[in-house]
Scaffold this active site. Structure first.
Site, PDB file in Angstrom:
ATOM      1  N   HIS A  82      -2.808   7.307 -14.439  1.00  0.00           N
ATOM      2  CA  HIS A  82      -1.391   8.021 -14.312  1.00  0.00           C
ATOM      3  C   HIS A  82      -0.894   8.409 -15.488  1.00  0.00           C
ATOM      4  O   HIS A  82      -0.474   6.686 -16.559  1.00  0.00           O
ATOM      5  CB  HIS A  82      -0.475   7.488 -13.556  1.00  0.00           C
ATOM      6  CG  HIS A  82       1.087   8.814 -12.998  1.00  0.00           C
ATOM      7  ND1 HIS A  82       0.678   9.875 -12.213  1.00  0.00           N
ATOM      8  CD2 HIS A  82       1.946   8.893 -13.209  1.00  0.00           C
ATOM      9  CE1 HIS A  82       1.193  10.142 -12.035  1.00  0.00           C
ATOM     10  NE2 HIS A  82       2.369  10.246 -12.975  1.00  0.00           N
ATOM     11  N   ASP A 161      10.229  10.843  -2.967  1.00  0.00           N
ATOM     12  CA  ASP A 161       9.857  11.593  -4.415  1.00  0.00           C
ATOM     13  C   ASP A 161       9.318  12.663  -4.722  1.00  0.00           C
ATOM     14  O   ASP A 161       9.609  12.801  -5.488  1.00  0.00           O
ATOM     15  CB  ASP A 161       8.494  10.548  -4.952  1.00  0.00           C
ATOM     16  CG  ASP A 161       8.198  10.911  -6.409  1.00  0.00           C
ATOM     17  OD1 ASP A 161       9.186  10.496  -7.214  1.00  0.00           O
ATOM     18  OD2 ASP A 161       6.929  11.257  -7.112  1.00  0.00           O
ATOM     19  N   ARG A 168      15.426  15.866  -9.850  1.00  0.00           N
ATOM     20  CA  ARG A 168      15.899  15.292 -11.230  1.00  0.00           C
ATOM     21  C   ARG A 168      15.319  16.433 -12.386  1.00  0.00           C
ATOM     22  O   ARG A 168      15.453  16.552 -13.318  1.00  0.00           O
ATOM     23  CB  ARG A 168      14.388  14.225 -11.566  1.00  0.00           C
ATOM     24  CG  ARG A 168      15.385  13.337 -10.431  1.00  0.00           C
ATOM     25  CD  ARG A 168      14.754  11.604  -9.887  1.00  0.00           C
ATOM     26  NE  ARG A 168      14.163  11.582 -11.717  1.00  0.00           N
ATOM     27  CZ  ARG A 168      13.163  11.029 -12.223  1.00  0.00           C
ATOM     28  NH1 ARG A 168      12.258  11.126 -11.535  1.00  0.00           N
ATOM     29  NH2 ARG A 168      12.857  10.582 -13.074  1.00  0.00           N
ATOM     30  N   SER A 183       9.725   5.809  -9.232  1.00  0.00           N
ATOM     31  CA  SER A 183       8.175   8.067  -9.025  1.00  0.00           C
ATOM     32  C   SER A 183       7.100   7.216  -9.533  1.00  0.00           C
ATOM     33  O   SER A 183       6.854   7.723  -8.236  1.00  0.00           O
ATOM     34  CB  SER A 183       9.143   9.210  -9.887  1.00  0.00           C
ATOM     35  OG  SER A 183       8.168   9.766 -10.549  1.00  0.00           O
ATOM     36  N   LYS A 187       4.553   6.427  -5.859  1.00  0.00           N
ATOM     37  CA  LYS A 187       3.194   7.081  -5.388  1.00  0.00           C
ATOM     38  C   LYS A 187       2.008   6.503  -5.302  1.00  0.00           C
ATOM     39  O   LYS A 187       0.781   6.757  -4.186  1.00  0.00           O
ATOM     40  CB  LYS A 187       3.084   8.785  -6.161  1.00  0.00           C
ATOM     41  CG  LYS A 187       4.239   9.061  -6.721  1.00  0.00           C
ATOM     42  CD  LYS A 187       4.072  10.333  -7.402  1.00  0.00           C
ATOM     43  CE  LYS A 187       4.416  10.766  -9.200  1.00  0.00           C
ATOM     44  NZ  LYS A 187       5.536  11.268  -9.252  1.00  0.00           N
TER      45      LYS A 187
HETATM   46  N1  URA Z   1       6.250  11.203 -14.454  1.00  0.00           N
HETATM   47  C1  URA Z   1       6.691  10.998 -12.565  1.00  0.00           C
HETATM   48  O1  URA Z   1       5.559  10.816 -11.948  1.00  0.00           O
HETATM   49  N2  URA Z   1       7.464  10.392 -12.415  1.00  0.00           N
HETATM   50  C2  URA Z   1       8.561  10.760 -13.090  1.00  0.00           C
HETATM   51  O2  URA Z   1      10.459  10.553 -12.774  1.00  0.00           O
HETATM   52  C3  URA Z   1       8.221  10.630 -14.634  1.00  0.00           C
HETATM   53  C4  URA Z   1       6.989  11.397 -15.080  1.00  0.00           C
END
Ligand code: URA
Ligand code: CA
Length: 435
Positions: A82, A161, A168, A183, A187
């Site tokens: 990620h 999220d 956001r 966040s 996940k």
């Molecule tokens: N990527 C994400 O999944 N969440 C964030 O808050 C910022 C980048």
């Protein structure tokens, strides 16, 4: 408990208890707490921050706001990668088929565009027919059969999220260490992978511009991952210029295809193996343990990445012919170029501005339900360290309407700083956190 009191407590710099955090996340997920109260609370967090305890509690509450996926039916060590969000960051599109081509299972859940940054799901959807949604059963079956699936966070995975991310995105509250860590990690924990490789961007085109903040984010995420029993590694990587040359959905898919074919931009080819070497590549690549693949080209040698990408696209309902003929991807009707106003060396590129311009051209969303334009974006002809003559092309602009170009042209030109000397080259991977 009242949401009003939690907003007030955070506004005044207080620390929320675990119980208050659970109340907040459950209430928001169910719809009992309206967006306007959540938006106010989020802005309070933006200014006041959260403690490590609050961040850990927030992550767990969000991870358990929906289903927690069980990937134990997939053989092998499941790795998820990620990125915290960059400009022109094409790495997942390259890495997923590349690692899968080497035989390691890639069970990846990706996100959408956020703020000034693009999202892998929006990019993949520029491939005609590509479907980013699957049931958990289809996801497991796909990864077992072809080693790779890249899907969206379904409504059932960390729904808190999913909802908060959209809020956001349009309320200028992305840039906070705790909110980003919770966040991403909520996940990742809910998505069930055994190991996580986090690409944490730093610099002007990242959400967190200061190196210390980035280190804090990386450490926070690694610590949350480990406490949850997942092998977690973070790489801090430079985002002081866009990654590669393409920024924008279809343009980045095209760039990914070129990289899989071994002729992508140097920095993409350099960065991809960095997370790649952290992924447990089996078979030919990892047997040769003394020498993990060091370049995309090298890694490409252990499999057939373009073929794997075709297979992945076909499996998800997309048109696999784009891999051989990228002209099948959507293209923008208006194309123009921005030229260098003088001769010299490109010694600075404002990645934030270029990311933002791309979003303004239509590649992202201004409001939650906006439709993304897959065709628009930028292609950089000059990068940090390029020598340019006055009138050389700095950047191609792919737009929907001529007036869209007029609105951003000056900002693009100003995003390139041209000086009398070549800048010092910078490393792309700045630090590793975790083992
Ligand atoms: N990527 C994400 O999944 N969440 C964030 O808050 C910022 C980048
Ligand atoms: Ca790129």
């Amino acid at each position: 408990m009242r949401m009003y009191d939690l907003i007030r407590k955070k506004r005044d710099g207080g620390q929320l208890t675990e119980e208050e955090i659970r109340f907040l996340i459950e209430g928001f997920t169910k719809g009992d707490i309206p967006d306007y109260q959540m938006a106010a609370f989020t802005m309070a967090v933006y200014f006041r921050g959260m403690t490590d305890e609050e961040t850990a509690a927030l992550t767990l509450a969000m991870a358990h706001s929906g289903d927690v996926v069980d990937l134990s039916a997939i053989e092998g060590i499941k790795v998820d990668k990620h990125s915290t969000g960059g400009v022109g960051d094409t790495t997942t599109l390259v890495l997923a088929p590349l690692v899968a081509a080497c035989g390691a299972p890639v069970a990846k859940m990706s996100g959408r565009a956020l703020g000034h940054t693009g999202g892998t799901l929006d990019k993949l959807e520029s491939i005609p027919g590509f479907n980013v949604y699957m049931t958990p059963e289809q996801f497991v079956e796909s990864v077992n059969r072809i080693k790779v699936a890249v899907i969206g966070q379904t409504a059932s995975i960390a729904p808190a999220d999913g909802k908060w991310y959209k809020l956001r995105d349009v309320t200028a509250t992305v840039e906070n260490v705790s909110l980003i860590a919770a966040s991403i990690m909520s996940k990742k924990l809910a998505a069930g992978a055994d190991a996580l490789v986090l690409d944490v961007k730093t610099g002007q085109g990242a959400f967190l511009k200061k190196f210390e903040d980035t280190v804090k984010l990386a450490e926070t995420m690694v610590s949350i991952g480990r406490r949850a029993g997942r092998k977690t590694v973070a790489l801090i990587t430079d985002m002081n210029q866009p990654l590669g040359r393409a920024i924008g959905n279809a343009l980045e898919v095209k760039e990914a295809i070129e990289t899989l074919r071994g002729h992508g931009p140097e920095d993409v080819a350099e960065l991809v193996p960095a997370p790649g070497t952290q992924m447990p590549l089996p078979a030919r690549a990892a047997d040769d343990a003394a020498r993990p693949p060091r370049t995309a080209h090298d890694a490409a040698a252990c499999g057939r990445p373009p073929e794997k990408f075709r297979e992945m696209i076909r499996n998800q309902g997309g048109d696999p012919r784009v891999v051989d003929d990228p002209s099948l991807l959507p293209t923008a009707p208006v194309r123009t170029v921005v030229e260098a106003p003088r001769s010299g060396w490109v010694d600075g590129i404002d990645a934030y501005a270029l990311g933002d311009v791309t979003m303004l051209l239509g590649a992202g969303r201004r409001k939650q339900d906006d439709v993304v334009d897959h065709a628009v974006g930028l292609v950089l002809h000059a990068k940090l360290g390029s020598k340019v003559e006055e009138g050389d092309v700095l950047c191609e602009v792919h737009a929907r309407r001529p007036e869209d170009v007029a609105a951003v042209e000056e900002r693009i030109r100003n995003a390139f700083s041209i000086g009398p000397r070549a800048p010092e080259p910078r490393p792309l991977v700045l630090r590793r956190i975790g083992d």
